[in-house]
Design a protein around this motif. Structure first.
Motif, PDB file in Angstrom:
ATOM      1  N   ALA A  38      -6.130  -1.620   8.092  1.00 26.93           N
ATOM      2  CA  ALA A  38      -6.508  -2.985   7.725  1.00 26.93           C
ATOM      3  C   ALA A  38      -6.007  -4.007   8.746  1.00 26.93           C
ATOM      4  CB  ALA A  38      -5.952  -3.302   6.344  1.00 26.93           C
ATOM      5  N   GLY A  39      -5.403  -3.521   9.811  1.00 25.92           N
ATOM      6  CA  GLY A  39      -4.936  -4.415  10.868  1.00 25.92           C
ATOM      7  C   GLY A  39      -3.659  -5.143  10.527  1.00 25.92           C
ATOM      8  N   LYS A  40      -2.870  -4.551   9.640  1.00 25.85           N
ATOM      9  CA  LYS A  40      -1.606  -5.191   9.277  1.00 25.85           C
ATOM     10  C   LYS A  40      -0.442  -4.397   9.881  1.00 25.85           C
ATOM     11  CE  LYS A  40      -2.820  -5.338   4.804  1.00 25.85           C
ATOM     12  NZ  LYS A  40      -2.838  -5.645   3.375  1.00 25.85           N
ATOM     13  N   PRO A  41       0.689  -5.054  10.111  1.00 32.42           N
ATOM     14  CA  PRO A  41       1.833  -4.296  10.633  1.00 32.42           C
ATOM     15  C   PRO A  41       2.241  -3.199   9.650  1.00 32.42           C
ATOM     16  CG  PRO A  41       2.507  -6.481   9.924  1.00 32.42           C
ATOM     17  CD  PRO A  41       1.015  -6.462   9.908  1.00 32.42           C
ATOM     18  N   GLU A  71      -5.530  -8.760   1.497  1.00 30.70           N
ATOM     19  CA  GLU A  71      -4.548  -9.641   2.151  1.00 30.70           C
ATOM     20  C   GLU A  71      -3.224  -9.747   1.409  1.00 30.70           C
ATOM     21  OE1 GLU A  71      -6.078 -13.450   3.260  1.00 30.70           O
ATOM     22  OE2 GLU A  71      -7.883 -12.543   4.107  1.00 30.70           O
ATOM     23  N   GLY A  72      -3.270  -9.469   0.127  1.00 30.89           N
ATOM     24  CA  GLY A  72      -2.008  -9.524  -0.614  1.00 30.89           C
ATOM     25  C   GLY A  72      -2.125 -10.275  -1.922  1.00 30.89           C
ATOM     26  N   ASP A 104       3.304 -10.619  -1.638  1.00 31.08           N
ATOM     27  CA  ASP A 104       3.340  -9.427  -0.805  1.00 31.08           C
ATOM     28  C   ASP A 104       2.112  -9.424   0.082  1.00 31.08           C
ATOM     29  OD1 ASP A 104       1.078  -7.800  -1.974  1.00 31.08           O
ATOM     30  OD2 ASP A 104       2.306  -7.985  -3.772  1.00 31.08           O
ATOM     31  N   ASP A 105       2.194  -8.701   1.182  1.00 30.64           N
ATOM     32  CA  ASP A 105       1.019  -8.637   2.057  1.00 30.64           C
ATOM     33  C   ASP A 105       0.335  -7.286   1.881  1.00 30.64           C
ATOM     34  OD1 ASP A 105       2.866  -7.056   3.274  1.00 30.64           O
ATOM     35  OD2 ASP A 105       2.454  -7.769   5.309  1.00 30.64           O
ATOM     36  N   ARG A 138      -2.511   0.441   5.785  1.00 35.51           N
ATOM     37  CA  ARG A 138      -2.094  -0.853   6.321  1.00 35.51           C
ATOM     38  C   ARG A 138      -2.553  -1.010   7.757  1.00 35.51           C
ATOM     39  NH1 ARG A 138       1.490  -4.005   3.791  1.00 35.51           N
ATOM     40  NH2 ARG A 138       1.997  -4.979   5.767  1.00 35.51           N
ATOM     41  N   GLY A 178       5.694  -3.520   5.564  1.00 41.09           N
ATOM     42  CA  GLY A 178       5.226  -4.498   4.594  1.00 41.09           C
ATOM     43  C   GLY A 178       6.211  -5.644   4.458  1.00 41.09           C
ATOM     44  N   THR A 179       5.722  -6.769   3.990  1.00 43.41           N
ATOM     45  CA  THR A 179       6.603  -7.917   3.803  1.00 43.41           C
ATOM     46  C   THR A 179       6.442  -8.457   2.392  1.00 43.41           C
ATOM     47  OG1 THR A 179       6.255  -8.498   6.100  1.00 43.41           O
ATOM     48  CG2 THR A 179       7.270 -10.167   4.710  1.00 43.41           C
ATOM     49  N   GLU A 192       0.820  -1.216   0.000  1.00 43.05           N
ATOM     50  CA  GLU A 192       0.000   0.000   0.000  1.00 43.05           C
ATOM     51  C   GLU A 192       0.852   1.263   0.000  1.00 43.05           C
ATOM     52  OE1 GLU A 192      -0.278  -2.529   2.038  1.00 43.05           O
ATOM     53  OE2 GLU A 192      -2.367  -3.064   2.406  1.00 43.05           O
TER      54      GLU A 192
END
Lengths: 707, 173
Positions: A452-455, A556-557, A477-478, A449, A458-459, A443
């Motif tokens: 959306a509850g993601k760290p 989600e990716g 990718d997430d 991010r 990014g990974t 993103e």
């Protein structure tokens, strides 16, 4: 290849190979240390060693510009070595060194590929490096004075050979006009170290042979002074005498003389270390007659990296050799021919009907051996994916800065091995996909991010695994995932839809981004989004028999899944006849073969013949019709049906008869035919059979797509 | 063999070489001639790799009608072109006189199927007609030059064009 000094041509390949490997190693260390935010002494020494070797070999090859560049890089690390924490504290160092390494790589590439190679002028980069070095030093008051001399290219005046009691000092002269005397001297030291076991090099003058080209002139004028300590002085002298380009040497100061320093004639005034302005020639001249300033016998600093440099190239323990790829290809071809010839001999029609017990036995033995031979040759060509994977680290690092996205690259299974030819072709597709994941996948805003509850970080996961003759590489990718609505509307706008929009499944829509001329990014960025790319990636992969799939979940990716064969050259095939033509179907895709009855066939006016197997309806493709071959077998009950499946899609092929299973060596179609779209017809190549006839290899994916 | 004999042999070799040289000075090249229909065509010898009969041809789909398929020439896969069909002539069945000439240019090999190979003739500068344009019959872009020999005109094919020109037979008519 670039023109080099006569006599050096053969060395260019080795130079390119070694330098490229060293630069990659440099990148790796830099990336690792930057990530860990920690810089150990070992790392610095390693970098020092790399820069040093690159510099030395560039000088040897006569690439002066590269040598200068490496020299400046070395200077910078010289400062850092004094204060390692600066490396991590001062951000610009990494950028500078990366820039330098890129320039290096580009130059080497030119040397390798450009016939009219012209050395690039690196003065801009050298200026930058000098400035960087100065900035570093500005913050390092305590070492500044000391480094000033080294950085400005003038030797710190190491005036004299110290008079440590049990030392032997020799003065060495090199042959007239042998050039690069400083490097020769350096090689001499290495040679001595290698050939005599417990020799200790105490000091040498001029001291800066590794970093200062002018020292060559000093050596020409005054000779090269070397002071060492060894139990067996004669062995050392022999080593010196046996070194390359050495014209003469004289022992000017033996242990005995050193024991009586007072008796030494004309003690020269000590050139103080502070007098940095003293010309090296003067300093050396002053040092020449006898030892004067009794400095503590301290091992020269530069000897340390030199020793490290000698370690990997030192003979004895090496278990690796580098082989020209062409030779391997040749070997590979020959093995292929041997296998073909072997089956020509063993299944020779003249042997038919004979009872040949011992022949059969020997034949079996031979077959086993050739199979072993083939496996070994194959395994020689297998290389791990580490190389191309590690390169992605660089791309992520650079883009992270440019795009201002915090992303971590996770690498898994990079030890998976694939054929060299595949690895070489994998770089571009991987780079494109990783760039794409960085640019479009992750993103734009960190807030999105977090929402959306993601760290926040990014990974991107780059993983590889092998499964049944294939290697599966995933770039995941997430990020936000593919927006199917957006893709669909875009595809509609570009006229890429072939059926009503509502009939497309989510998967189909996702895979639309692989179509030629598709790009969802409205703005063209530096890295991706030119509207070419994904389709090029796909076609590049399919050229080497691979495939590309997209899997994505909104929010989600996205994952791009590459499937490539382990090797291109040999296929386990099933031979089938259609009319009087022979075809090879890769065994890996054949699910089953069977004879069908008329009542199993459904005839759909729109989709043609279909067949129902265990509740699943498969389309039927008659190969004789597909390839326009006249065949006597037209009744479906007379021939044989093969159920083949690939990428979760199945199709039934109707052929006249099965011949049998055989390993075949894949050959591409002749160059002359490359202007025609044979691949689009569902054929991927051809192979020469044991009897000398040619069998065409069926490309299952295209065939399935065509129906 | 004694010294004298050796000496004589050497002298003879020298003479031969001289003769060959004299001939070569005017001879430009050698051309292999063959029939396609009633017309004699030729291909310069340096381009010719070998001449074989018509082996088993494996049909390949998706290629023009005049490329008959691929053949196996000593473990090399080579495409074959039917020259009659390439020049827009009626195809005829292959017989024992039909030959395949394997030619190569720039690393690309192609087999051309011709009605009958005649032989090899030396070409001198005086034989070469100025331009193909002068003769209206049968001219096409695959002709490199014309040879005006005592026994008739021979059309020498341009192998490079034959191999690299993907855009096929274009009659000037």
């Amino acid at each position: 290849m670039a023109k080099v000094e006569p006599g050096m041509e053969a060395m260019v390949d080795v130079y390119i190979f070694e330098t490229t490997a060293l630069l990659e190693q440099l990148d790796e260390i830099l990336l690792r240390t930057e990530k860990a935010n920690e810089f150990t002494e070992e790392d610095i020494n390693e970098i020092f060693r790399i820069m040093h070797t690159v510099k030395g070999s560039s000088a040897m090859m006569g690439f002066e510009n590269l040598q200068k560049l490496a020299h400046k890089g070395e200077d910078m690390f010289f400062i850092i070595r004094e204060a390692p924490e600066k490396m991590t504290d001062v951000g610009f160092v990494y950028d500078l060194v990366f820039q330098m390494s890129d320039l290096f790589k580009a130059e080497i590439d030119m040397i390798q590929n450009d016939d009219d190679y012209q050395p690039t002028d690196f003065s801009e980069m050298i200026g930058k490096l000098e400035k960087g070095a100065k900035m570093l030093k500005g913050e390092l008051d305590e070492v500044e004075a000391q480094d000033a001399a080294a950085a400005s290219g003038v030797a710190p005046a190491a005036a004299a050979i110290d008079a440590a009691p049990d030392c032997t000092t020799v003065r060495v002269f090199f042959e007239d006009g042998c050039k690069m005397e400083n490097i020769r001297a350096f090689m001499l030291i290495n040679n001595v170290k290698e050939s005599v076991d417990d020799v200790e090099i105490v000091k040498y003058v001029p001291e800066d042979i590794e970093s200062n080209q002018d020292s060559a002139n000093v050596i020409i004028d005054n000779g090269f002074l070397l002071s060492f300590r060894a139990p067996d002085v004669k062995a050392v002298l022999a080593a010196i005498e046996g070194s390359l380009n050495v014209q003469s040497y004289e022992v000017i100061d033996s242990a005995a003389a050193a024991l009586a320093p007072a008796a030494a004639p004309a003690p020269a005034p000590a050139a103080a270390p502070a007098s940095a302005s003293a010309a090296p020639a003067d300093a050396a001249a002053a040092a020449a007659p006898a030892p004067a300033a009794a400095k503590p016998a301290e091992k020269p600093k530069s000897a340390e990296p030199a020793k490290a440099a000698a370690a990997p190239s030192g003979g004895g323990k090496q278990s690796l050799i580098s082989v020209n790829l062409q030779k391997l290809d040749q070997l590979h071809d020959i093995v292929g021919e041997i296998i073909t010839t072997e089956s020509m001999v063993i299944s020779n029609p003249e042997l038919e009907g004979l009872r040949l017990e011992s022949f059969t036995k020997s034949a079996r033995e031979l077959r086993k051996l050739t199979a072993d031979l083939q496996d070994t040759v194959m395994s020689i060509r297998m290389v791990p994916l580490t190389g191309p994977f590690q390169k992605m680290n660089r791309i992520v690092r650079d883009m992270k800065v440019k795009l201002n996205k915090d992303v971590e690259l996770v690498i898994e299974g990079d030890t998976t091995e694939v054929d060299k030819s595949i690895v070489d072709n994998l770089n571009d597709p991987l780079m494109h996909l990783v760039r794409n994941a960085m640019d479009h996948g992750i993103e734009e805003n960190v807030e999105d991010r977090i929402a959306a509850g993601k760290p926040a970080k990014g990974t991107i996961t780059l993983s590889a695994m092998s499964s049944s003759g294939e290697v599966i590489i995933t770039i995941a990718d997430d990020g936000a995932g593919i927006d199917t609505d957006k893709v669909l509307s875009k595809a509609e706008r570009n006229g890429l839809l072939t059926k009503p929009a509502s009939e497309y499944s989510e998967r189909e829509i996702q895979n639309m981004i692989l179509l030629p001329g598709f790009s969802t990014n409205e703005v063209v960025t530096e890295y991706s989004g030119r509207g070419v790319g994904m389709d090029v990636v796909k076609s590049n992969l399919s050229k080497m028999g691979g495939s590309l799939l997209v899997e994505s979940k909104k929010g989600e990716g996205t994952s791009f899944i590459i499937k490539i064969p382990l090797t291109l050259a040999i296929v386990d095939g099933m031979e089938i006849m259609v009319g009087d033509a022979e075809f090879t179907v890769p065994i890996s895709v054949i699910k089953e073969s069977f004879i069908v009855k008329h009542d199993q066939i459904l005839n759909d006016t729109r989709r043609g013949e279909m067949i129902m197997i265990r509740g699943v309806c498969y389309p039927m493709l008659r190969l004789n019709e597909k390839f326009g071959l006249p065949s006597e077998v037209n009744d479906i009950e007379d021939g044989i049906v093969l159920l083949i499946e690939s990428e979760n899609r199945g199709i039934c092929l109707f052929a006249d008869k099965l011949i049998g299973e055989q390993q075949v060596v894949v050959k591409p179609f002749p160059k002359y035919l490359s202007q025609y779209d044979i691949k689009g017809q569902g054929l991927s190549g051809c192979t020469i059979m044991g009897d000398g006839s040619i069998s065409l290899i069926i490309d299952v994916n295209t065939l399935i797509g065509s129906r | 063999m004694d010294i004298k004999e050796l000496f004589a042999k050497q002298e003879e070799m020298k003479r031969k070489n001289l003769n060959a040289k004299a001939e070569k000075e005017s001879e430009i090249t050698k051309v292999m001639t063959f029939y396609i229909g009633d017309q004699v065509y030729g291909i310069e010898i340096p381009s010719v790799i070998e001449i074989i009969g018509v082996p088993h041809i494996t049909v390949v789909p998706g290629i023009p009608y005049y490329i008959k398929g691929i053949i196996n020439v000593r473990s090399k896969v080579v495409p074959v072109i039917d020259m009659r069909s390439r020049f827009g002539k009626e195809e005829k069945e292959y017989n024992e006189r039909t030959n395949t000439i394997i030619i190569e240019e720039g690393g690309v090999s192609v087999g051309v199927i011709v009605d009958e190979v005649i032989g090899v003739i030396p070409v001198y500068a005086k034989n070469i007609a100025n331009s193909p344009d002068r003769i209206g019959v049968n001219d096409n872009k695959f002709i490199k030059y014309l040879l005006e020999m005592q026994d008739g005109i021979k059309l020498v094919l341009d192998v490079a064009k034959l191999i690299y020109d993907g855009d096929m037979y274009l009659s000037e008519e």
